[in-house]
Design a protein around this motif. Structure first.
Motif, PDB file in Angstrom:
ATOM      1  N   ASP A  85      19.770   6.382 -10.618  1.00  0.00           N
ATOM      2  CA  ASP A  85      19.165   6.790  -9.364  1.00  0.00           C
ATOM      3  C   ASP A  85      18.095   7.863  -9.557  1.00  0.00           C
ATOM      4  O   ASP A  85      17.514   8.356  -8.583  1.00  0.00           O
ATOM      5  CB  ASP A  85      20.228   7.257  -8.361  1.00  0.00           C
ATOM      6  CG  ASP A  85      21.122   8.354  -8.904  1.00  0.00           C
ATOM      7  OD1 ASP A  85      21.003   8.682 -10.096  1.00  0.00           O
ATOM      8  OD2 ASP A  85      21.941   8.880  -8.129  1.00  0.00           O
ATOM      9  N   PRO A  89      13.896   5.426  -8.954  1.00  0.00           N
ATOM     10  CA  PRO A  89      12.952   6.082  -8.028  1.00  0.00           C
ATOM     11  C   PRO A  89      11.724   6.639  -8.737  1.00  0.00           C
ATOM     12  O   PRO A  89      10.614   6.583  -8.188  1.00  0.00           O
ATOM     13  CB  PRO A  89      13.786   7.221  -7.427  1.00  0.00           C
ATOM     14  CG  PRO A  89      15.185   6.820  -7.607  1.00  0.00           C
ATOM     15  CD  PRO A  89      15.235   6.005  -8.854  1.00  0.00           C
ATOM     16  N   ARG A  93       8.017   5.623  -7.655  1.00  0.00           N
ATOM     17  CA  ARG A  93       7.046   6.636  -7.200  1.00  0.00           C
ATOM     18  C   ARG A  93       5.718   6.438  -7.932  1.00  0.00           C
ATOM     19  O   ARG A  93       4.637   6.542  -7.335  1.00  0.00           O
ATOM     20  CB  ARG A  93       7.589   8.039  -7.450  1.00  0.00           C
ATOM     21  CG  ARG A  93       8.687   8.466  -6.479  1.00  0.00           C
ATOM     22  CD  ARG A  93       9.035   9.937  -6.603  1.00  0.00           C
ATOM     23  NE  ARG A  93      10.147  10.274  -5.720  1.00  0.00           N
ATOM     24  CZ  ARG A  93      11.413  10.347  -6.102  1.00  0.00           C
ATOM     25  NH1 ARG A  93      11.734  10.150  -7.370  1.00  0.00           N
ATOM     26  NH2 ARG A  93      12.365  10.654  -5.239  1.00  0.00           N
ATOM     27  N   GLU A 195       9.861   9.166   1.072  1.00  0.00           N
ATOM     28  CA  GLU A 195      11.056   9.754   0.458  1.00  0.00           C
ATOM     29  C   GLU A 195      12.299   9.458   1.288  1.00  0.00           C
ATOM     30  O   GLU A 195      13.376   9.184   0.745  1.00  0.00           O
ATOM     31  CB  GLU A 195      10.875  11.260   0.278  1.00  0.00           C
ATOM     32  CG  GLU A 195       9.828  11.641  -0.762  1.00  0.00           C
ATOM     33  CD  GLU A 195      10.196  11.176  -2.178  1.00  0.00           C
ATOM     34  OE1 GLU A 195      11.399  11.000  -2.462  1.00  0.00           O
ATOM     35  OE2 GLU A 195       9.273  10.979  -2.992  1.00  0.00           O
ATOM     36  N   CYS A 196      12.159   9.474   2.613  1.00  0.00           N
ATOM     37  CA  CYS A 196      13.280   9.146   3.493  1.00  0.00           C
ATOM     38  C   CYS A 196      13.726   7.706   3.276  1.00  0.00           C
ATOM     39  O   CYS A 196      14.913   7.419   3.108  1.00  0.00           O
ATOM     40  CB  CYS A 196      12.869   9.363   4.944  1.00  0.00           C
ATOM     41  SG  CYS A 196      14.104   8.845   6.163  1.00  0.00           S
ATOM     42  N   ARG A 199      15.394   7.184  -0.187  1.00  0.00           N
ATOM     43  CA  ARG A 199      16.769   7.701  -0.196  1.00  0.00           C
ATOM     44  C   ARG A 199      17.709   6.735   0.506  1.00  0.00           C
ATOM     45  O   ARG A 199      18.822   6.467   0.021  1.00  0.00           O
ATOM     46  CB  ARG A 199      16.832   9.068   0.497  1.00  0.00           C
ATOM     47  CG  ARG A 199      16.302  10.230  -0.302  1.00  0.00           C
ATOM     48  CD  ARG A 199      16.732  11.558   0.301  1.00  0.00           C
ATOM     49  NE  ARG A 199      16.383  11.684   1.708  1.00  0.00           N
ATOM     50  CZ  ARG A 199      15.219  12.156   2.158  1.00  0.00           C
ATOM     51  NH1 ARG A 199      14.292  12.538   1.281  1.00  0.00           N
ATOM     52  NH2 ARG A 199      14.973  12.250   3.450  1.00  0.00           N
ATOM     53  N   MET A 200      17.286   6.211   1.636  1.00  0.00           N
ATOM     54  CA  MET A 200      18.142   5.298   2.395  1.00  0.00           C
ATOM     55  C   MET A 200      18.419   4.010   1.619  1.00  0.00           C
ATOM     56  O   MET A 200      19.544   3.499   1.611  1.00  0.00           O
ATOM     57  CB  MET A 200      17.486   4.983   3.744  1.00  0.00           C
ATOM     58  CG  MET A 200      17.422   6.169   4.684  1.00  0.00           C
ATOM     59  SD  MET A 200      16.423   5.866   6.165  1.00  0.00           S
ATOM     60  CE  MET A 200      17.436   4.660   7.005  1.00  0.00           C
ATOM     61  N   LEU A 202      18.313   3.591  -1.697  1.00  0.00           N
ATOM     62  CA  LEU A 202      19.169   3.882  -2.853  1.00  0.00           C
ATOM     63  C   LEU A 202      20.597   4.178  -2.416  1.00  0.00           C
ATOM     64  O   LEU A 202      21.557   3.835  -3.111  1.00  0.00           O
ATOM     65  CB  LEU A 202      18.592   5.044  -3.651  1.00  0.00           C
ATOM     66  CG  LEU A 202      17.266   4.747  -4.351  1.00  0.00           C
ATOM     67  CD1 LEU A 202      16.709   6.010  -4.985  1.00  0.00           C
ATOM     68  CD2 LEU A 202      17.429   3.656  -5.398  1.00  0.00           C
ATOM     69  N   ALA A 203      20.735   4.815  -1.263  1.00  0.00           N
ATOM     70  CA  ALA A 203      22.077   5.066  -0.737  1.00  0.00           C
ATOM     71  C   ALA A 203      22.781   3.741  -0.429  1.00  0.00           C
ATOM     72  O   ALA A 203      23.996   3.604  -0.657  1.00  0.00           O
ATOM     73  CB  ALA A 203      21.996   5.922   0.526  1.00  0.00           C
TER      74      ALA A 203
END
Length: 214
Positions: A85, A89, A93, A195-196, A199-200, A202-203
């Motif tokens: 993780d 990312p 990026r 970024e939001c 994160r979502m 990957l979560a």
């Protein structure tokens, strides 16, 4: 007495045309105009159109060179970082930054089959990372394609106008107006949204991994 200069025999030391030069010039052309034709590319290179066919298989071959040009600018070494993780990312990026720098190339690359060795190697590594975590290999491309689609959209968002949402006079949208007013500049909005979203996503992957190992 007139001096006679002898012409060198054999090939010139430096090739007039090669795949790297074709790809770099094609990328410049696409950055400028959003597309290319083989005659336009040949003209910019200063060669005959027929000369391109000694190096590429027509338009599709040039598009693959475009893919190699942008993939060379990505940080594939990020995929060797740990843990997964962080690695995935970091790569995406870099992926987003490259496409944000060359947004006009996106339609050409997303509508053609991927054959670039660099891109295939990067995706092979990401599939391996997911497999090592216990993620079903049959689901790997679903995950990677979903993340890729999000990242490409985010790259295009960076190239969007500063004012992307405008509520005309007479249109009632008070909650949207308040949300828009609460944002800072366009670049901050795009970065925060990326970024939001990352994160979502990957979560969600982590949650599926947890469910599969429970």
């Amino acid at each position: 007495m007139t001096q006679i200069t002898q012409r060198r025999v054999g090939r010139p030391r430096k090739a007039v045309l090669d795949r790297v030069r074709i790809g770099a010039t094609a990328l410049e052309l696409v950055d400028d105009s959003g597309d290319f034709t083989l005659p336009e590319l040949a003209q910019r290179l200063g060669v005959h159109t027929s000369s391109l066919y000694h190096h590429v298989d027509g338009r599709s071959g040039v598009i693959e060179l475009l893919r190699e040009q942008v993939s060379d600018q990505m940080d594939a070494a990020a995929l060797e970082r740990e843990p997964w993780d962080v690695a995935i990312p970091a790569f995406f990026r870099s992926y987003r930054a490259v496409f944000a720098a060359h947004p006009r190339v996106v339609p050409l690359l997303t509508t053609t089959t991927v054959r670039s060795p660099q891109v295939l190697a990067a995706y092979d590594r990401m599939v391996a990372l997911l497999e090592e975590l216990g993620f079903p290999v049959a689901r790997a491309m679903e995950v990677l394609t979903a993340v890729e689609s999000f990242v490409i959209g985010s790259a295009l968002d960076l190239a969007a106008p500063d004012v992307m949402w405008e509520i005309p006079e007479g249109v009632e949208a008070p909650r949207l107006a308040e949300a828009l007013a609460s944002q800072r500049d366009a670049a901050h909005r795009a970065e925060a949204a990326f970024e939001c979203g990352l994160r979502m996503m990957l979560a969600g992957v982590a949650a599926e991994l947890g469910a599969s190992t429970a």
